[in-house]
Scaffold this motif. Sequence first.
Motif, PDB file in Angstrom:
ATOM      1  N   CYS A  31       1.001  -1.288  -0.191  1.00  0.00           N
ATOM      2  CA  CYS A  31      -0.012  -0.066  -0.098  1.00  0.00           C
ATOM      3  C   CYS A  31       0.847   1.182  -0.007  1.00  0.00           C
ATOM      4  N   CYS A  34      -0.183   3.140   3.719  1.00  0.00           N
ATOM      5  CA  CYS A  34       0.078   2.519   5.008  1.00  0.00           C
ATOM      6  C   CYS A  34       1.241   1.578   5.152  1.00  0.00           C
ATOM      7  N   HIS A  36       0.863  -1.511   3.921  1.00  0.00           N
ATOM      8  CA  HIS A  36       0.242  -2.721   4.418  1.00  0.00           C
ATOM      9  C   HIS A  36       0.740  -3.744   3.228  1.00  0.00           C
ATOM     10  N   CYS A  57      -6.264  -1.463  -0.681  1.00  0.00           N
ATOM     11  CA  CYS A  57      -5.373  -1.813   0.423  1.00  0.00           C
ATOM     12  C   CYS A  57      -6.498  -2.532   1.673  1.00  0.00           C
ATOM     13  N   CYS A  60      -6.107  -0.349   5.089  1.00  0.00           N
ATOM     14  CA  CYS A  60      -6.829   1.123   5.177  1.00  0.00           C
ATOM     15  C   CYS A  60      -7.936   1.289   3.972  1.00  0.00           C
TER      16      CYS A  60
END
Length: 304
Positions: A31, A34, A36, A57, A60
């Motif tokens: 992501c 964030c 991720h 994502c 988020c």
Amino acid sequence: MNLFSLAKAFPTEEHALAYWCKVRWPKGVVCVKCSHDKCYLIETRGKTGKPARIFECAACKLHFSATAGTLFHDSHLPLQKWFMAIALMVEAKKGVSAKQVQRHIGCAYKTAWYLCHRIRQAMQEPSDVVLGGPGVVVEMDEMFVGGRVAGSGIFNSQKKKVKVVGIVERGGSVHMQTVKTVRKSSIKPIFYEKVAPDTEKIVTDGAPVYLAVIPAHQHQAGNHKEEKRTRQKLSNQTIEGVFSLFKRGVVGSYHQLGAEHLDRYLGEFCWRYNRRKLQPWMFQMALLSVAENKPMPYKELTKF
Ligand SMILES: [Zn+2]
């Protein structure tokens, strides 16, 4: 990569997207907000109504395109076209104009101009590159870029031309950049920033400015006459060759390039010259640099 192998390697946009993702995220999509590492590919419709593939994502819920946050940021061009433009630019020894790119990939001139500048931005050497070193001979010289100004003599035209300093290792890499003047105040900082202190020899032309800049024990002022007589390489022919190649590119490919963008053109030229022995990998190198560079908004390019 030539255009034929490019067309074969990326026959569809899906192939291009898969390759781009592998270059940008070698360990899998991450992501952009964030970081991720679980993101899903989803099909949606872009601003223009065309089908688009974006990522969501898992953490988020952000929706982002594969090119978000890179030099390709916010581009509506298919990746296949981007790839073709990169292949054209990294292969062309003397450079390629936005007009040529426009014809080859089929897009508006403004789009081609902007994409060329973004790829050019990816083809810039890091600012901390230093040339020379023990046993290495470098050459240093300056050139003037720009045409004659109608109605004024050679002297006045010279004043309006852009001044460029070039440094080249014999058999190695080159660095070129614009300077305000060709006086000591401009040349000296570049010399100390770009030439390694333990460089064996620095060859220049007979310009007095170099006497004031380069330590005498390392300096050799070129002498074309003596060179012919002794058949030894005494002058700065290498950098003169680089300058003439660049000028042929400027006249032959770009025709008119904005003085405010000249450093980017010089950087592109050096990038290609410095990788001339790495031809098969140049496309991948440029693509990786596109992925690692921050976006360059159109406004930033046209603020002059
Ligand atoms: Zn996220």
